[in-house]
Each structure stands twice: as structure tokens, then as C-alpha cells.
Design a protein around this motif. Sequence first.
Motif, short mmCIF file in Angstrom:
data_model
loop_
_atom_site.label_atom_id
_atom_site.label_comp_id
_atom_site.label_asym_id
_atom_site.label_seq_id
_atom_site.Cartn_x
_atom_site.Cartn_y
_atom_site.Cartn_z
N TRP A 1 37.48 51.12 30.88
CA TRP A 1 37.62 49.86 30.15
C TRP A 1 38.93 49.15 30.50
O TRP A 1 38.95 47.93 30.71
CB TRP A 1 37.57 50.13 28.65
N ALA A 2 40.02 49.90 30.60
CA ALA A 2 41.33 49.30 30.85
C ALA A 2 41.44 48.71 32.25
O ALA A 2 42.28 47.85 32.50
CB ALA A 2 42.43 50.34 30.65
N SER A 3 40.58 49.13 33.18
CA SER A 3 40.64 48.63 34.55
C SER A 3 40.20 47.18 34.66
O SER A 3 40.50 46.50 35.65
CB SER A 3 39.76 49.49 35.47
N ASN A 4 39.47 46.68 33.65
CA ASN A 4 38.96 45.30 33.66
C ASN A 4 38.09 45.07 34.91
O ASN A 4 38.20 44.06 35.59
CB ASN A 4 40.10 44.29 33.61
N ASN A 5 37.24 46.05 35.17
CA ASN A 5 36.35 46.01 36.33
C ASN A 5 34.96 46.43 35.86
O ASN A 5 34.81 47.46 35.20
CB ASN A 5 36.87 46.95 37.42
N LYS A 6 33.95 45.64 36.19
CA LYS A 6 32.61 45.93 35.65
C LYS A 6 32.06 47.25 36.18
O LYS A 6 31.36 47.98 35.45
CB LYS A 6 31.65 44.79 35.98
N TYR A 7 32.38 47.60 37.43
CA TYR A 7 31.90 48.88 37.96
C TYR A 7 32.61 50.05 37.28
O TYR A 7 31.99 51.08 36.99
CB TYR A 7 32.13 48.94 39.48
N ALA A 8 33.89 49.90 37.02
CA ALA A 8 34.63 50.94 36.32
C ALA A 8 34.10 51.11 34.90
O ALA A 8 33.96 52.23 34.40
CB ALA A 8 36.12 50.60 36.30
N LEU A 9 33.81 49.99 34.23
CA LEU A 9 33.29 50.05 32.87
C LEU A 9 31.92 50.73 32.84
O LEU A 9 31.64 51.56 31.96
CB LEU A 9 33.20 48.65 32.27
N ILE B 1 48.34 48.64 40.14
CA ILE B 1 47.78 48.35 38.81
C ILE B 1 47.21 46.94 38.85
O ILE B 1 47.95 45.99 39.13
CB ILE B 1 48.84 48.47 37.71
N PRO B 2 45.92 46.77 38.61
CA PRO B 2 45.32 45.43 38.66
C PRO B 2 46.03 44.46 37.72
O PRO B 2 46.47 44.83 36.63
CB PRO B 2 43.87 45.67 38.22
N LYS B 3 46.14 43.22 38.14
CA LYS B 3 46.88 42.20 37.40
C LYS B 3 46.31 41.98 36.00
O LYS B 3 47.05 41.79 35.03
CB LYS B 3 46.87 40.89 38.18
N LEU B 4 44.98 42.02 35.87
CA LEU B 4 44.33 41.74 34.59
C LEU B 4 43.99 43.01 33.81
O LEU B 4 43.29 42.94 32.80
CB LEU B 4 43.05 40.93 34.83
N ALA B 5 44.46 44.16 34.27
CA ALA B 5 44.18 45.41 33.55
C ALA B 5 45.01 45.49 32.28
O ALA B 5 46.07 44.85 32.16
CB ALA B 5 44.50 46.60 34.45
N ASP B 6 44.54 46.30 31.33
CA ASP B 6 45.32 46.61 30.12
C ASP B 6 46.32 47.69 30.52
O ASP B 6 46.01 48.88 30.52
CB ASP B 6 44.38 47.09 29.02
N LYS B 7 47.54 47.27 30.87
CA LYS B 7 48.48 48.17 31.53
C LYS B 7 48.81 49.44 30.74
O LYS B 7 48.77 50.54 31.30
CB LYS B 7 49.77 47.40 31.86
N VAL C 1 37.66 53.50 39.93
CA VAL C 1 37.64 52.70 41.15
C VAL C 1 38.94 51.93 41.35
O VAL C 1 39.36 51.68 42.49
CB VAL C 1 36.43 51.73 41.14
N GLU C 2 39.62 51.54 40.27
CA GLU C 2 40.86 50.76 40.39
C GLU C 2 42.11 51.64 40.48
O GLU C 2 43.22 51.12 40.59
CB GLU C 2 40.99 49.81 39.20
N TYR C 3 41.94 52.95 40.41
CA TYR C 3 43.09 53.85 40.45
C TYR C 3 43.41 54.26 41.88
O TYR C 3 42.52 54.37 42.73
CB TYR C 3 42.82 55.09 39.60
N SER C 4 44.69 54.48 42.13
CA SER C 4 45.13 54.92 43.46
C SER C 4 46.31 55.87 43.30
O SER C 4 46.87 56.00 42.20
CB SER C 4 45.55 53.71 44.31
#
Length: 335
Positions: free
Chosen positions: A140-148, A79-85, A232-235
Motif C-alpha cells: 500500500w505504501a508504495s503507491n503502485n497498483k501492482y504492489a497493492l 523511495i518513490p516520490k509519491l510513496a508514504d515514506k 516491486v518498488e523496493y530496491s
Amino acid sequence: MVQDLLQSSPGLLNFGIFFLLATVLLLVVLGFVTYGILAERKVMGFMQLRHGPNQVGGRWGLLQTVADVLKLLLKEDNIPKLADKPLFILAPVIAFAPAFMVLATIPFTDKFQFADIGVGLLYYIAISGLTTIGVVTGGWASNNKYALLGGMRAAAQMISYEIPLVMSVLGIILLSGSLNLNEIVHAQEHGWFILWQPIAFIVFLIAATAELNRTPFDLPEAESELVAGFHVEYSGFRWAFFMLAEYVYLFAMASLVTVLFFGGWLPLPFLGFIPGAVWFALKFSFVLFIFIWFRVTFPRLRADQLMEFGWKILLPVALANIFLTALVKELIDLF
């Protein structure tokens, strides 16, 4: 019929039977996802003159997808550190839950259906639209521009193509006089609706492909542009939930096409001795093959081409089909 069995049972027993049947359906769907992916990879390999999976599970690679699932379940859950968990964790569930809920109204045979509701078609369309919320939330919750970007593309695409999807089935509603999926099947006793609504079938199939985010409409997951799109931020198992939702929707959409255009479980003339479940499976497999064929054949569209095609071509054609169907129906009623 499932609902007859439930109505004849008292409270707690009723719940137990329903839970058991729902669990059986979930296992069937999970089995489809497991071997549907394998079948897709084998068909794609055949069409591209290669073998496809052929190592894990013998010559046909029958355990390849099982091995892939085990790998996903054992992978680290990052889970990315800056994501909306909270939203990051909830998004895959929001995306998957509607995919399983829509199966409740699909009449697989005249005896097997969970909920024979009067507006089954409307229920399917309304509930399936909720998956868009899960996709956008994940992006949106990933806090990643590509994901958004992937999430916004998915929202624009799914909302845009849902309109011609709905418009295309209005001709079927006019001919059958019902939103009930069982009645739509029975209305095809003297001819499948693909014969009476070929334009609606083409529009519906194209729009359904876009709704499923499958090639050539896989812009939300465009690896060459967005790395992996909205997820993209999911695993691990959270990423697997998004993939599970996609293939459960493939199961549901192929079932819906079978019901709307190919007469569901109804047999061909002179072949009524073959059980309805077999007919449904054969028609379902044919529709599934078409979706796989699309993926192998067509290149990915550009984002502007995708939106223009939906609004400037599919929507006007779907509207024209409604007027044409109403005109033909009125002429038939007059004469």
C-alpha cells in the motif's frame, strides 16, 4: 538449557548473556539464509540438468550468495516520490521482525531453546501472522497498483491458508495433550507423529508452502502478472529485508515441521549415540529439500485455483482429520 543459564545469572549479566546468544542465533540464521539460497539454486540446477552457480567462489559457487548480498547493500536505495515514506521504510522491518521472533520457542535440542513457554505452538502461529501486516503495508505504501495487488493477494492467501495450517496441528495437540513444543517432541518417543498423523502432515506441508509464498503458491510475487508483486518498488537493502524474512521463515517452518512431525532432536532406535543436534539437522535438511523440490516441480496456480484449493479441499480435509484423530484417541482410551 538457555533459560537455565539465564535464570542462574544476575540482572545485567543475564541481559548480556541473552543478547550474546540472540546475536549468535541471528548469525546462524543469516548463515543459513546465505547458503540456503545457494543450496536451493544448486538443487534446482541439478533437477533441471544445469550447473547452477559455479563461478564466484570456486566450482561450487560458494561465494555467489555473498556477492549477491554485497551487491544489494551497495545498490541505491530508491523511495518513490509519491510513496508514504514512513510506512514504506517501516514495512520491511515489520515483515522481518516476526520471522526472527518465532525462533525463540523452537527447541533445536533438549539443551538449546530460548523460551520454553507453555503455549509455544500458539505463540509461533500468532507471531508469524504479523508478517502479513508488513507485506500489506509495503504494497500500500508504495503507491503502485501492482504492489497493492500483490499485497492484497498476500493477505488473502496467508489468512486463508493459516486456517488449515492451524487445523492440521490440532490432531497433534490432541495426541500430545500440550501446546508446548518440548512436550510435543517428548510425546514422539515411541513414534513420530508423521506415522500417526500422515493426513495432518500433508495438509500442514501444503499450507506451510502457501504461507511461505513459495511455488506453486507464489501469487503475491508473480513476476509474469505483477512485475514483482508487493515489493516491486523496493530496491537495495530494503528489498533484501523482504527476501531475508522469506528465508528466515523457511528456516523456522522447516524447524517447526521437524519438531511437530519428525520428533525434533530424538534419535532413531539403536542410534542414540548420535547427538540430538545432528538428528535435528538431518531431519531439518530433509524437510528443507522437500520445500525446494516443490519449487522445482510444480507450476504456479491461478489465483482462483489457489483460494478454492485452500477453502474447499484443505480446510475440509483438516477438519475431517480432527474428528478422525479424536475418534481414534477415544477408542484407544476405551480399550
